[in-house]
Design a protein around this motif. Structure first.
Motif, mmCIF file in Angstrom:
data_model
loop_
_atom_site.group_PDB
_atom_site.id
_atom_site.type_symbol
_atom_site.label_atom_id
_atom_site.label_comp_id
_atom_site.label_asym_id
_atom_site.label_seq_id
_atom_site.Cartn_x
_atom_site.Cartn_y
_atom_site.Cartn_z
ATOM 1 N N SER A 109 -22.149 -20.345 -58.870
ATOM 2 C CA SER A 109 -21.261 -21.102 -57.993
ATOM 3 C C SER A 109 -20.945 -22.435 -58.641
ATOM 4 C CB SER A 109 -21.944 -21.324 -56.639
ATOM 5 O OG SER A 109 -21.104 -22.018 -55.751
ATOM 6 N N ILE A 163 -18.849 -26.523 -57.734
ATOM 7 C CA ILE A 163 -18.178 -27.387 -56.768
ATOM 8 C C ILE A 163 -17.621 -28.616 -57.457
ATOM 9 C CG2 ILE A 163 -20.354 -28.553 -56.161
ATOM 10 C CD1 ILE A 163 -19.197 -28.799 -53.277
ATOM 11 N N THR A 186 -14.534 -25.088 -54.323
ATOM 12 C CA THR A 186 -15.716 -24.338 -54.724
ATOM 13 C C THR A 186 -15.336 -23.011 -55.362
ATOM 14 O OG1 THR A 186 -15.864 -23.312 -52.541
ATOM 15 C CG2 THR A 186 -17.133 -25.337 -52.884
ATOM 16 N N TYR A 206 -17.330 -19.046 -56.484
ATOM 17 C CA TYR A 206 -18.516 -18.210 -56.346
ATOM 18 C C TYR A 206 -18.375 -16.944 -57.179
ATOM 19 C CZ TYR A 206 -19.495 -21.042 -52.209
ATOM 20 O OH TYR A 206 -19.749 -22.088 -51.360
ATOM 21 N N THR A 247 -23.745 -20.631 -50.271
ATOM 22 C CA THR A 247 -22.800 -21.708 -49.986
ATOM 23 C C THR A 247 -23.195 -22.936 -50.780
ATOM 24 O OG1 THR A 247 -22.463 -20.877 -47.727
ATOM 25 C CG2 THR A 247 -21.738 -23.124 -48.206
ATOM 26 N N VAL A 248 -22.241 -23.474 -51.519
ATOM 27 C CA VAL A 248 -22.482 -24.698 -52.284
ATOM 28 C C VAL A 248 -21.856 -25.877 -51.543
ATOM 29 C CG1 VAL A 248 -20.413 -24.423 -53.719
ATOM 30 C CG2 VAL A 248 -22.354 -25.764 -54.570
ATOM 31 N N SER A 249 -22.548 -27.007 -51.562
ATOM 32 C CA SER A 249 -22.055 -28.205 -50.889
ATOM 33 C C SER A 249 -22.556 -29.432 -51.633
ATOM 34 C CB SER A 249 -22.507 -28.236 -49.435
ATOM 35 O OG SER A 249 -23.923 -28.295 -49.351
ATOM 36 N N SER A 250 -21.996 -30.579 -51.284
ATOM 37 C CA SER A 250 -22.430 -31.808 -51.947
ATOM 38 C C SER A 250 -22.589 -32.929 -50.943
ATOM 39 C CB SER A 250 -21.441 -32.218 -53.033
ATOM 40 O OG SER A 250 -20.214 -32.624 -52.456
#
Length: 127
Positions: free
Chosen positions: A49, A51, A58, A60, A69-72
């Motif tokens: 993944s 971001i 994003t 995947y 799920t990628v987040s920052s």
């Protein structure tokens, strides 16, 4: 000095969840995007993944879509990888890495364009 430090790995049963963290220092998310990669024993490293924290875009790998799920958190300079519905085939060492922001998301799952890498965190999923 640029540093990427992964944490959050561990042992989990199939169907369980883990959240990995990648704490970045020495650079800004304005200048670099973050990718997650993994490498299982005897296999090549693969992109999982990525971001771009500047616009939240994003990407995947097909193998994790709908489960990861990628987040920052830009204030903390940290990127997360939430992994749900884990499978034994997700077992690997997971790495985060930094890629210059001018690369499009198309490049985020390709390890060759990354400048900096973390040391990795082990994820083991038991059946």
């Amino acid at each position: 000095e640029v540093q990427l430090v992964e944490s959050g790995g561990g042992l989990v049963q199939a169907g369980g969840s883990l959240r990995l963290s990648c704490a970045a220092s020495g650079f800004s998310f304005d200048d670099y995007g973050i990718g997650w990669f993994r490498q299982a024993p005897g296999k090549e490293r693969e992109g999982v993944s990525g971001i771009r924290a500047t616009d939240g875009s994003t990407s995947y790998a097909d193998s994790v879509k709908g489960r990861f799920t990628v987040s920052s958190d830009n204030a903390k300079n940290t990127v997360y990888l939430q992994m749900n519905s884990l499978k034994p085939e997700d077992t690997a060492v997971y790495y985060c890495a930094a890629i210059p922001i001018y690369y499009s998301l198309t490049y985020y799952l390709n390890e060759h364009d990354y400048d900096y890498w973390g040391q990795g965190t082990q994820v083991t999923v038991s059946s």
